[in-house]
Scaffold this motif. Structure first.
Motif, PDB file in Angstrom:
ATOM      1  N   GLN A 170       8.577  -5.780  19.105  1.00  0.00           N
ATOM      2  CA  GLN A 170       7.367  -5.145  18.590  1.00  0.00           C
ATOM      3  C   GLN A 170       6.446  -6.252  18.075  1.00  0.00           C
ATOM      4  O   GLN A 170       6.869  -7.127  17.329  1.00  0.00           O
ATOM      5  CB  GLN A 170       7.694  -4.203  17.430  1.00  0.00           C
ATOM      6  CG  GLN A 170       8.617  -3.051  17.778  1.00  0.00           C
ATOM      7  CD  GLN A 170       9.081  -2.354  16.503  1.00  0.00           C
ATOM      8  OE1 GLN A 170       9.733  -2.948  15.653  1.00  0.00           O
ATOM      9  NE2 GLN A 170       8.732  -1.091  16.356  1.00  0.00           N
ATOM     10  N   GLU A 171       5.190  -6.204  18.460  1.00  0.00           N
ATOM     11  CA  GLU A 171       4.274  -7.258  18.030  1.00  0.00           C
ATOM     12  C   GLU A 171       2.852  -6.736  17.878  1.00  0.00           C
ATOM     13  O   GLU A 171       2.458  -5.767  18.525  1.00  0.00           O
ATOM     14  CB  GLU A 171       4.297  -8.421  19.030  1.00  0.00           C
ATOM     15  CG  GLU A 171       3.909  -8.024  20.435  1.00  0.00           C
ATOM     16  CD  GLU A 171       3.951  -9.188  21.410  1.00  0.00           C
ATOM     17  OE1 GLU A 171       3.366  -9.067  22.489  1.00  0.00           O
ATOM     18  OE2 GLU A 171       4.576 -10.228  21.086  1.00  0.00           O
ATOM     19  N   HIS A 172       2.098  -7.416  17.015  1.00  0.00           N
ATOM     20  CA  HIS A 172       0.672  -7.119  16.870  1.00  0.00           C
ATOM     21  C   HIS A 172      -0.093  -7.786  18.010  1.00  0.00           C
ATOM     22  O   HIS A 172      -1.012  -7.213  18.576  1.00  0.00           O
ATOM     23  CB  HIS A 172       0.161  -7.634  15.535  1.00  0.00           C
ATOM     24  CG  HIS A 172       0.841  -7.011  14.352  1.00  0.00           C
ATOM     25  ND1 HIS A 172       0.595  -5.715  13.943  1.00  0.00           N
ATOM     26  CD2 HIS A 172       1.775  -7.502  13.498  1.00  0.00           C
ATOM     27  CE1 HIS A 172       1.329  -5.436  12.877  1.00  0.00           C
ATOM     28  NE2 HIS A 172       2.060  -6.504  12.591  1.00  0.00           N
ATOM     29  N   TYR A 173       0.301  -9.005  18.312  1.00  0.00           N
ATOM     30  CA  TYR A 173      -0.214  -9.774  19.449  1.00  0.00           C
ATOM     31  C   TYR A 173       0.782 -10.893  19.693  1.00  0.00           C
ATOM     32  O   TYR A 173       1.769 -11.026  18.961  1.00  0.00           O
ATOM     33  CB  TYR A 173      -1.625 -10.321  19.172  1.00  0.00           C
ATOM     34  CG  TYR A 173      -1.795 -11.029  17.851  1.00  0.00           C
ATOM     35  CD1 TYR A 173      -1.492 -12.386  17.721  1.00  0.00           C
ATOM     36  CD2 TYR A 173      -2.273 -10.339  16.728  1.00  0.00           C
ATOM     37  CE1 TYR A 173      -1.646 -13.035  16.502  1.00  0.00           C
ATOM     38  CE2 TYR A 173      -2.431 -10.988  15.513  1.00  0.00           C
ATOM     39  CZ  TYR A 173      -2.120 -12.335  15.406  1.00  0.00           C
ATOM     40  OH  TYR A 173      -2.276 -12.974  14.209  1.00  0.00           O
ATOM     41  N   PHE A 174       0.550 -11.691  20.736  1.00  0.00           N
ATOM     42  CA  PHE A 174       1.530 -12.698  21.128  1.00  0.00           C
ATOM     43  C   PHE A 174       1.865 -13.628  19.958  1.00  0.00           C
ATOM     44  O   PHE A 174       0.989 -14.171  19.307  1.00  0.00           O
ATOM     45  CB  PHE A 174       1.002 -13.531  22.299  1.00  0.00           C
ATOM     46  CG  PHE A 174       1.971 -14.589  22.767  1.00  0.00           C
ATOM     47  CD1 PHE A 174       3.173 -14.234  23.367  1.00  0.00           C
ATOM     48  CD2 PHE A 174       1.693 -15.936  22.572  1.00  0.00           C
ATOM     49  CE1 PHE A 174       4.070 -15.193  23.792  1.00  0.00           C
ATOM     50  CE2 PHE A 174       2.585 -16.913  22.998  1.00  0.00           C
ATOM     51  CZ  PHE A 174       3.776 -16.537  23.605  1.00  0.00           C
ATOM     52  N   ASP A 175       3.157 -13.791  19.715  1.00  0.00           N
ATOM     53  CA  ASP A 175       3.678 -14.669  18.666  1.00  0.00           C
ATOM     54  C   ASP A 175       3.405 -14.158  17.254  1.00  0.00           C
ATOM     55  O   ASP A 175       3.544 -14.909  16.285  1.00  0.00           O
ATOM     56  CB  ASP A 175       3.126 -16.095  18.807  1.00  0.00           C
ATOM     57  CG  ASP A 175       4.242 -17.130  18.913  1.00  0.00           C
ATOM     58  OD1 ASP A 175       5.407 -16.728  19.029  1.00  0.00           O
ATOM     59  OD2 ASP A 175       3.941 -18.337  18.858  1.00  0.00           O
ATOM     60  N   CYS A 176       3.024 -12.892  17.136  1.00  0.00           N
ATOM     61  CA  CYS A 176       2.857 -12.287  15.808  1.00  0.00           C
ATOM     62  C   CYS A 176       3.593 -10.953  15.791  1.00  0.00           C
ATOM     63  O   CYS A 176       3.007  -9.899  16.045  1.00  0.00           O
ATOM     64  CB  CYS A 176       1.381 -12.078  15.474  1.00  0.00           C
ATOM     65  SG  CYS A 176       1.109 -11.396  13.808  1.00  0.00           S
ATOM     66  N   PRO A 177       4.893 -10.973  15.502  1.00  0.00           N
ATOM     67  CA  PRO A 177       5.710  -9.751  15.569  1.00  0.00           C
ATOM     68  C   PRO A 177       5.529  -8.860  14.341  1.00  0.00           C
ATOM     69  O   PRO A 177       5.040  -9.296  13.295  1.00  0.00           O
ATOM     70  CB  PRO A 177       7.134 -10.303  15.622  1.00  0.00           C
ATOM     71  CG  PRO A 177       7.050 -11.580  14.833  1.00  0.00           C
ATOM     72  CD  PRO A 177       5.703 -12.158  15.156  1.00  0.00           C
ATOM     73  N   TYR A 178       5.939  -7.610  14.489  1.00  0.00           N
ATOM     74  CA  TYR A 178       6.073  -6.736  13.331  1.00  0.00           C
ATOM     75  C   TYR A 178       7.039  -7.403  12.361  1.00  0.00           C
ATOM     76  O   TYR A 178       7.944  -8.126  12.766  1.00  0.00           O
ATOM     77  CB  TYR A 178       6.653  -5.379  13.737  1.00  0.00           C
ATOM     78  CG  TYR A 178       5.677  -4.410  14.361  1.00  0.00           C
ATOM     79  CD1 TYR A 178       4.489  -4.840  14.942  1.00  0.00           C
ATOM     80  CD2 TYR A 178       5.959  -3.045  14.390  1.00  0.00           C
ATOM     81  CE1 TYR A 178       3.607  -3.939  15.519  1.00  0.00           C
ATOM     82  CE2 TYR A 178       5.092  -2.138  14.976  1.00  0.00           C
ATOM     83  CZ  TYR A 178       3.925  -2.589  15.534  1.00  0.00           C
ATOM     84  OH  TYR A 178       3.055  -1.697  16.108  1.00  0.00           O
ATOM     85  N   GLN A 179       6.874  -7.131  11.066  1.00  0.00           N
ATOM     86  CA  GLN A 179       7.750  -7.746  10.072  1.00  0.00           C
ATOM     87  C   GLN A 179       7.759  -6.946   8.783  1.00  0.00           C
ATOM     88  O   GLN A 179       6.757  -6.352   8.399  1.00  0.00           O
ATOM     89  CB  GLN A 179       7.304  -9.186   9.795  1.00  0.00           C
ATOM     90  CG  GLN A 179       5.842  -9.314   9.444  1.00  0.00           C
ATOM     91  CD  GLN A 179       5.281 -10.688   9.719  1.00  0.00           C
ATOM     92  OE1 GLN A 179       5.257 -11.526   8.833  1.00  0.00           O
ATOM     93  NE2 GLN A 179       4.801 -10.915  10.946  1.00  0.00           N
ATOM     94  N   LEU A 180       8.917  -6.917   8.151  1.00  0.00           N
ATOM     95  CA  LEU A 180       9.008  -6.359   6.808  1.00  0.00           C
ATOM     96  C   LEU A 180       8.503  -7.420   5.849  1.00  0.00           C
ATOM     97  O   LEU A 180       8.822  -8.601   6.004  1.00  0.00           O
ATOM     98  CB  LEU A 180      10.454  -5.991   6.473  1.00  0.00           C
ATOM     99  CG  LEU A 180      11.106  -4.922   7.337  1.00  0.00           C
ATOM    100  CD1 LEU A 180      12.519  -4.627   6.821  1.00  0.00           C
ATOM    101  CD2 LEU A 180      10.286  -3.647   7.364  1.00  0.00           C
ATOM    102  N   SER A 181       7.721  -7.024   4.866  1.00  0.00           N
ATOM    103  CA  SER A 181       7.057  -8.007   4.021  1.00  0.00           C
ATOM    104  C   SER A 181       7.076  -7.598   2.560  1.00  0.00           C
ATOM    105  O   SER A 181       7.289  -6.435   2.208  1.00  0.00           O
ATOM    106  CB  SER A 181       5.596  -8.172   4.490  1.00  0.00           C
ATOM    107  OG  SER A 181       4.866  -9.025   3.634  1.00  0.00           O
ATOM    108  N   SER A 182       6.839  -8.588   1.702  1.00  0.00           N
ATOM    109  CA  SER A 182       6.673  -8.317   0.271  1.00  0.00           C
ATOM    110  C   SER A 182       5.280  -7.777  -0.005  1.00  0.00           C
ATOM    111  O   SER A 182       5.012  -7.259  -1.092  1.00  0.00           O
ATOM    112  CB  SER A 182       6.896  -9.607  -0.532  1.00  0.00           C
ATOM    113  OG  SER A 182       5.999 -10.625  -0.106  1.00  0.00           O
ATOM    114  N   GLU A 183       4.403  -7.883   0.981  1.00  0.00           N
ATOM    115  CA  GLU A 183       3.022  -7.417   0.838  1.00  0.00           C
ATOM    116  C   GLU A 183       2.872  -6.001   1.383  1.00  0.00           C
ATOM    117  O   GLU A 183       3.567  -5.599   2.318  1.00  0.00           O
ATOM    118  CB  GLU A 183       2.064  -8.353   1.580  1.00  0.00           C
ATOM    119  CG  GLU A 183       2.231  -9.829   1.224  1.00  0.00           C
ATOM    120  CD  GLU A 183       2.022 -10.086  -0.249  1.00  0.00           C
ATOM    121  OE1 GLU A 183       0.967  -9.687  -0.785  1.00  0.00           O
ATOM    122  OE2 GLU A 183       2.918 -10.687  -0.877  1.00  0.00           O
TER     123      GLU A 183
END
Length: 327
Positions: A170-183
């Motif tokens: 799952q990604e927003h765009y190439f090399d920027c995947p979905y991620q669980l975050s503190s933000e």
């Protein structure tokens, strides 16, 4: 936005039973059918190996993983997002704490053997600043593998020398995947890709961080699995092969091929003389290899034997370090 799928959409069609099914046919089709559940249960034999990025070897890298052999078997991988280092934040802290909480909440009654709920509780309890991609897989006693994944950590199931199931990144765009975050702007457990896979005795599961899958092809994974005597040896061999590819500037890796397909390449003048974007991608590399096995549980022992087996095998939360695996 929740993403959900089941094995019916992701794995080969299952055989349909005759109109009047025979109990004998059912037993042959599934080693873990309800008729035999009292005596025959599915368990995982798990091997792991982690190699940190060459420049992060002293600190152990930013990947972390969790393995638990209680009951049938659970494992998870988290990949800390390295971009946080630009803000003077150690990217490893978030992934390591997330895995520690995954271990803590595993037997929480509300989790009830649901990897997505386990993801929710582990994320909510994590207080470190940062973010991570993550995958959690849980096998139940009937041979059903439940998976919840956010981002580009991956999982494949190999059966009889063929990859019969793969998760999708799952990604927003190439090399920027979905991620669980503190933000608050990050993803949550609701964004996880959730799927179930019906497994058979002998199936092999290969899971890992993107540093692994970016540097190795499916056919290489299948080949190494077939040549390895056990899950520990397979995990180590796969990690070392991916590590070798990651530092090879002439290797046309899955990562470089994907980059070119997205429009990333060398300057036009290099293309004119036959050049192209190639090479491996240096990164932390985490590999988990698990084999599905069938264990006979005597009717008169049941829970007591299961508990003893879990206590013996135990669980572990690990990060890359000099003690990870000694050659």
């Amino acid at each position: 936005m929740a993403a959900s799928s089941t094995a019916t959409g992701l794995s080969p069609p299952r055989l349909h039973a005759p109109t009047t099914p025979s109990p004998h046919l059912q037993l042959r089709r599934s080693r873990f059918s309800p008729l035999r559940a009292a005596k025959l249960e599915a368990v995982l034999s798990i091997g792991t190996h982690l190699i940190p990025h060459p420049r992060k070897a002293e600190t152990g890298g930013e990947d972390a993983f969790f393995v638990n052999s209680d009951a049938s078997g659970v494992f998870a991988v988290a990949d800390g997002v390295s971009g946080w280092a630009e803000k003077d934040v150690n990217p490893a802290l978030f992934s390591r704490e997330l895995m520690a909480h995954t271990s803590t909440f595993l037997k929480d009654e509300e989790v009830n053997h649901d990897p997505q709920l386990l993801l929710m509780k582990a994320h909510a309890a994590t207080t470190s600043v940062g973010s991570a991609t993550v995958i959690i897989a849980m096998l139940d006693k009937t041979g059903i593998l439940k998976v919840a994944s956010v981002g580009d950590c991956g999982l494949k199931v190999i059966r009889k020398g063929q990859v019969m199931f793969s998760t999708c990144p799952q990604e927003h765009y190439f090399d920027c995947p979905y991620q669980l975050s503190s933000e608050a702007i990050g993803q949550t457990y609701l964004d996880a890709l959730v799927c179930t896979v019906n497994l058979m005795e002998g199936d092999m599961i290969v899971s890992g961080s993107d540093g692994f899958f970016d540097n190795i092809f499916d056919q290489e994974i299948v080949s190494v699995i077939s040549e390895s005597p056990g899950v520990d040896e397979a995990a180590k061999a796969l990690a070392e092969l991916a590590r070798k590819h990651s530092v090879d500037v002439t290797f046309d890796s899955p990562y470089s091929m994907e980059a070119r397909s997205r429009g990333f390449d060398v300057p036009s003048w290099k293309k004119f003389i036959g050049g192209k974007l190639i090479g491996g991608k240096m990164d932390d590399i985490t590999v988990i290899v698990a084999q599905v096995k069938a264990v006979m549980i005597p009717d008169d022992e049941g829970v007591d034997e299961e508990k003893g087996q879990g206590d013996e095998q135990g669980s572990a939360v690990a990060v890359a370090s000099s003690e990870q695996k000694e050659d």
